[in-house]
Design a protein around this motif. Structure first.
Motif, PDB file in Angstrom:
ATOM      1  N   GLN A 266       0.823  -1.206   0.000  1.00 44.80           N
ATOM      2  CA  GLN A 266       0.000   0.000   0.000  1.00 44.80           C
ATOM      3  C   GLN A 266       0.859   1.258   0.000  1.00 44.80           C
ATOM      4  O   GLN A 266       0.503   2.255  -0.628  1.00 44.80           O
ATOM      5  N   LEU A 267       1.983   1.223   0.709  1.00 45.05           N
ATOM      6  CA  LEU A 267       2.883   2.376   0.711  1.00 45.05           C
ATOM      7  C   LEU A 267       3.458   2.610  -0.681  1.00 45.05           C
ATOM      8  O   LEU A 267       3.540   3.753  -1.153  1.00 45.05           O
ATOM      9  N   ARG A 268       3.848   1.539  -1.363  1.00 44.48           N
ATOM     10  CA  ARG A 268       4.366   1.688  -2.721  1.00 44.48           C
ATOM     11  C   ARG A 268       3.280   2.211  -3.662  1.00 44.48           C
ATOM     12  O   ARG A 268       3.542   3.051  -4.522  1.00 44.48           O
ATOM     13  N   ALA A 269       2.060   1.716  -3.505  1.00 49.89           N
ATOM     14  CA  ALA A 269       0.953   2.183  -4.338  1.00 49.89           C
ATOM     15  C   ALA A 269       0.680   3.664  -4.106  1.00 49.89           C
ATOM     16  O   ALA A 269       0.209   4.362  -5.017  1.00 49.89           O
ATOM     17  N   ALA A 270       0.980   4.141  -2.884  1.00 48.38           N
ATOM     18  CA  ALA A 270       0.793   5.562  -2.558  1.00 48.38           C
ATOM     19  C   ALA A 270       2.027   6.387  -2.917  1.00 48.38           C
ATOM     20  O   ALA A 270       2.101   7.564  -2.577  1.00 48.38           O
ATOM     21  N   HIS A 271       2.989   5.769  -3.597  1.00 51.18           N
ATOM     22  CA  HIS A 271       4.203   6.439  -4.083  1.00 51.18           C
ATOM     23  C   HIS A 271       5.163   6.852  -2.965  1.00 51.18           C
ATOM     24  O   HIS A 271       5.882   7.836  -3.087  1.00 51.18           O
ATOM     25  N   VAL A 272       5.149   6.083  -1.870  1.00 48.75           N
ATOM     26  CA  VAL A 272       6.172   6.273  -0.844  1.00 48.75           C
ATOM     27  C   VAL A 272       7.480   5.717  -1.396  1.00 48.75           C
ATOM     28  O   VAL A 272       7.520   4.599  -1.919  1.00 48.75           O
ATOM     29  N   GLN A 273       8.552   6.487  -1.278  1.00 44.17           N
ATOM     30  CA  GLN A 273       9.848   6.045  -1.778  1.00 44.17           C
ATOM     31  C   GLN A 273      10.529   5.183  -0.716  1.00 44.17           C
ATOM     32  O   GLN A 273      10.856   5.661   0.368  1.00 44.17           O
ATOM     33  N   LEU A 274      10.747   3.911  -1.056  1.00 46.35           N
ATOM     34  CA  LEU A 274      11.354   2.966  -0.134  1.00 46.35           C
ATOM     35  C   LEU A 274      12.745   2.581  -0.615  1.00 46.35           C
ATOM     36  O   LEU A 274      13.015   2.532  -1.817  1.00 46.35           O
ATOM     37  N   LEU A 275      13.618   2.306   0.349  1.00 49.96           N
ATOM     38  CA  LEU A 275      14.973   1.897   0.005  1.00 49.96           C
ATOM     39  C   LEU A 275      14.973   0.457  -0.506  1.00 49.96           C
ATOM     40  O   LEU A 275      14.223  -0.390  -0.018  1.00 49.96           O
ATOM     41  N   LYS A 276      15.812   0.196  -1.474  1.00 47.89           N
ATOM     42  CA  LYS A 276      15.944  -1.147  -2.029  1.00 47.89           C
ATOM     43  C   LYS A 276      17.114  -1.848  -1.365  1.00 47.89           C
ATOM     44  O   LYS A 276      18.224  -1.324  -1.338  1.00 47.89           O
ATOM     45  N   PRO A 277      16.899  -3.058  -0.819  1.00 45.30           N
ATOM     46  CA  PRO A 277      18.017  -3.795  -0.200  1.00 45.30           C
ATOM     47  C   PRO A 277      19.065  -4.150  -1.247  1.00 45.30           C
ATOM     48  O   PRO A 277      18.778  -4.183  -2.450  1.00 45.30           O
ATOM     49  N   PRO A 278      20.275  -4.439  -0.808  1.00 47.73           N
ATOM     50  CA  PRO A 278      21.302  -4.889  -1.761  1.00 47.73           C
ATOM     51  C   PRO A 278      20.828  -6.131  -2.516  1.00 47.73           C
ATOM     52  O   PRO A 278      20.105  -6.966  -1.965  1.00 47.73           O
ATOM     53  N   ASP A 279      21.217  -6.259  -3.783  1.00 52.27           N
ATOM     54  CA  ASP A 279      20.775  -7.388  -4.608  1.00 52.27           C
ATOM     55  C   ASP A 279      21.153  -8.728  -3.999  1.00 52.27           C
ATOM     56  O   ASP A 279      20.484  -9.735  -4.218  1.00 52.27           O
ATOM     57  N   THR A 280      22.246  -8.737  -3.241  1.00 55.03           N
ATOM     58  CA  THR A 280      22.735 -10.005  -2.674  1.00 55.03           C
ATOM     59  C   THR A 280      22.027 -10.404  -1.384  1.00 55.03           C
ATOM     60  O   THR A 280      22.259 -11.503  -0.882  1.00 55.03           O
ATOM     61  N   TYR A 281      21.165  -9.544  -0.835  1.00 52.98           N
ATOM     62  CA  TYR A 281      20.588  -9.807   0.481  1.00 52.98           C
ATOM     63  C   TYR A 281      19.833 -11.137   0.525  1.00 52.98           C
ATOM     64  O   TYR A 281      20.019 -11.952   1.431  1.00 52.98           O
ATOM     65  N   TYR A 282      18.955 -11.376  -0.450  1.00 53.35           N
ATOM     66  CA  TYR A 282      18.104 -12.551  -0.415  1.00 53.35           C
ATOM     67  C   TYR A 282      18.838 -13.834  -0.820  1.00 53.35           C
ATOM     68  O   TYR A 282      18.293 -14.924  -0.672  1.00 53.35           O
ATOM     69  N   SER A 283      20.049 -13.695  -1.340  1.00 58.63           N
ATOM     70  CA  SER A 283      20.827 -14.880  -1.726  1.00 58.63           C
ATOM     71  C   SER A 283      21.952 -15.180  -0.747  1.00 58.63           C
ATOM     72  O   SER A 283      22.782 -16.059  -1.003  1.00 58.63           O
ATOM     73  N   GLU A 284      21.999 -14.457   0.375  1.00 56.59           N
ATOM     74  CA  GLU A 284      23.019 -14.723   1.378  1.00 56.59           C
ATOM     75  C   GLU A 284      22.848 -16.134   1.942  1.00 56.59           C
ATOM     76  O   GLU A 284      21.733 -16.685   1.972  1.00 56.59           O
ATOM     77  N   ILE A 285      23.933 -16.719   2.373  1.00 59.10           N
ATOM     78  CA  ILE A 285      23.906 -18.081   2.898  1.00 59.10           C
ATOM     79  C   ILE A 285      22.905 -18.179   4.052  1.00 59.10           C
ATOM     80  O   ILE A 285      22.964 -17.415   5.018  1.00 59.10           O
ATOM     81  N   GLY A 286      21.990 -19.099   3.938  1.00 55.97           N
ATOM     82  CA  GLY A 286      21.015 -19.343   4.992  1.00 55.97           C
ATOM     83  C   GLY A 286      19.778 -18.475   4.935  1.00 55.97           C
ATOM     84  O   GLY A 286      18.791 -18.764   5.617  1.00 55.97           O
ATOM     85  N   LYS A 287      19.773 -17.398   4.137  1.00 53.20           N
ATOM     86  CA  LYS A 287      18.636 -16.477   4.140  1.00 53.20           C
ATOM     87  C   LYS A 287      17.384 -17.138   3.562  1.00 53.20           C
ATOM     88  O   LYS A 287      16.284 -16.998   4.115  1.00 53.20           O
ATOM     89  N   LEU A 288      17.515 -17.855   2.441  1.00 55.61           N
ATOM     90  CA  LEU A 288      16.354 -18.508   1.836  1.00 55.61           C
ATOM     91  C   LEU A 288      15.748 -19.528   2.792  1.00 55.61           C
ATOM     92  O   LEU A 288      14.527 -19.585   2.972  1.00 55.61           O
ATOM     93  N   SER A 289      16.607 -20.314   3.443  1.00 53.97           N
ATOM     94  CA  SER A 289      16.121 -21.297   4.406  1.00 53.97           C
ATOM     95  C   SER A 289      15.432 -20.608   5.576  1.00 53.97           C
ATOM     96  O   SER A 289      14.389 -21.064   6.065  1.00 53.97           O
ATOM     97  N   GLU A 290      16.008 -19.511   6.039  1.00 50.96           N
ATOM     98  CA  GLU A 290      15.443 -18.749   7.155  1.00 50.96           C
ATOM     99  C   GLU A 290      14.042 -18.257   6.812  1.00 50.96           C
ATOM    100  O   GLU A 290      13.111 -18.366   7.621  1.00 50.96           O
ATOM    101  N   ILE A 291      13.880 -17.732   5.598  1.00 48.07           N
ATOM    102  CA  ILE A 291      12.583 -17.206   5.164  1.00 48.07           C
ATOM    103  C   ILE A 291      11.557 -18.327   5.068  1.00 48.07           C
ATOM    104  O   ILE A 291      10.412 -18.195   5.537  1.00 48.07           O
TER     105      ILE A 291
END
Length: 431
Positions: A313-338
């Motif tokens: 909803q914030l994005r739909a309202a054009h709130v500018q949000l920071l983008k995490p580093p591209d590597t964040y979701y591929s860090e060791i253990g992150k996918l399993s954690e999620i």
């Protein structure tokens, strides 16, 4: 739910612009205001989180003065009213003789059980009182309040006792049309989660000491890897920051004595001190200190029960949000954690939401003890300067802050600031 932080005040040059963003983009409700010739104050609410937006007024000779009236508000009586003098002006429920040249968050107001005893503790501990105890009243009752200077730049703390007040907010404020139609926010930002201060290098020990001596707030470890002496160190080739945190425990025998205190209520107030490490070069904390004109509130965390829905909803309202580093979701253990906590990688990644395990959870108990984790997303700075921003956070049993998210936040903010710097350089060259 008993209030811990009653409201947080911002002092800005254009209140209407900020109000529009808070209402239209973040779905806060404007519910009360105080608008007079020399004072413009507006209160917005989402859940129990209340921001008071104060418009800074220009003085007769063009200097910036603090919003507020020197005399009593019409229809409101006040004891021991402080007079304006040499650059400082009494602001209803807020006084500071330290102003910044830019928009700023200036006051964290606490609702307390007894202003007298709280202020007495501050005085005994050597704290600075800006306004003595006052009683302000209208037809809805009375509020007792005082203001103390924090050890952090222009930040002050108003102490409020509202037990004898039945009105919508505070004496001197009038209900707006939005007060009668207030409803659950569509983004559902429920309450203030934490406040983070940006402070100079090495300043955290006296700050922690002040809050413990004056207000009875206690240190807590933000992460299981934190050293009690050194704090939590976020350090790498492009990262360098020290974090220390403190909070108010409602079971404390002394201190703020907030309404509803009991031994079975968990702490709600969290404050974090961020300071740069030596030898790191330019970074986001130093950028804040330079552009803000000194230490102050860098960001405020707002809690939501559904961060994916809120972020959409914030994005739909054009709130500018920071983008995490591209590597964040591929860090060791992150996918399993999620996956182990039942969250969707696609939903988190598409919305830029960070997820991290409970700060003090062990490898064994993390998944078996109520799946303690937290999720966060961060806005870009909401003022013209690269200073103050907001954080949206959802706590799923977690009480601290995740190491991975702290590092990702640092890198996200730093990448944004580096991009802004490059844009400014290109703009200057072309001109």
């Amino acid at each position: 739910m008993a209030a811990d932080v009653h409201h947080i005040s911002l002092r800005v040059s254009n209140a209407r612009r900020l109000l529009k963003d808070l209402v239209d983009k973040f779905h806060f409700s404007l519910f009360t205001e105080r608008v007079e010739e020399t004072a413009k104050q507006f209160a917005v609410r989402s859940g129990s989180a209340i921001f008071v937006v104060n418009e800074r007024a220009a003085g007769e000779e063009g200097e910036v003065i603090q919003t507020g009236l020197c005399n009593n508000v019409s229809g409101v009586t006040s004891e021991n009213t402080r007079n304006c003098s040499s650059g400082g002006c009494h602001h209803l429920y807020d006084f500071s003789d330290i102003d910044t040249p830019v928009d700023s968050v200036c006051n964290v107001a606490f609702e307390v059980e007894d202003v007298d005893s709280t202020l007495e503790r501050v005085v005994r501990a050597g704290g600075r009182v800006l306004t003595d105890i006052k009683v302000t009243e209208d037809e809805q009752g009375s509020v007792t309040h005082a203001v103390v200077q924090s050890p952090i730049g222009n930040v002050v703390h108003t102490l409020l006792d509202k037990k004898l007040y039945k009105g919508l907010f505070l004496p001197g404020f009038e209900a707006t049309n939005g007060a009668s139609r207030m409803q659950e926010s569509t983004v559902r930002l429920s309450h203030f989660d934490h406040v983070t201060y940006a402070c100079p290098m090495g300043s955290s020990p006296p700050i922690l000491e002040w809050y413990e001596r004056c207000l009875g707030l206690n240190r807590f470890l933000v992460n299981r890897d934190e050293s009690e002496d050194q704090g939590f160190i976020v350090q790498g080739t492009d990262v360098g920051m020290r974090l220390k945190a403190f909070e108010y425990w409602k079971c404390a025998k002394e201190g703020l004595n907030m309404p509803g205190s009991s031994s079975d209520v968990k702490p709600k107030v969290k404050f974090v001190i961020a300071e740069p490490l030596p030898g790191q070069g330019p970074n986001q904390v130093e950028t804040f200190l330079e552009q803000h004109g000194g230490p102050g509130i860098q960001h405020i965390g707002l809690h939501t029960p559904d961060i994916v829905s809120s972020t959409r909803q914030l994005r739909a309202a054009h709130v500018q949000l920071l983008k995490p580093p591209d590597t964040y979701y591929s860090e060791i253990g992150k996918l399993s954690e999620i996956h182990q906590v039942g969250q969707s990688l696609t939903a988190l990644k598409d919305n830029g939401v960070l997820l991290d395990a409970e700060a003090d959870a062990t490898d064994n108990d993390h998944w078996n003890n109520n799946q303690r984790y937290l999720m966060q997303v961060f806005t870009k700075p909401i003022f013209d300067e690269d200073t103050f921003f907001l954080e949206i956070i959802q706590r799923c049993g977690a009480t601290g802050f995740g190491a991975g998210n702290i590092t990702a936040l640092w890198r996200s903010v730093q990448a944004y600031l580096d991009q802004r710097e490059q844009q400014e350089k290109s703009k200057n060259k072309s001109s």
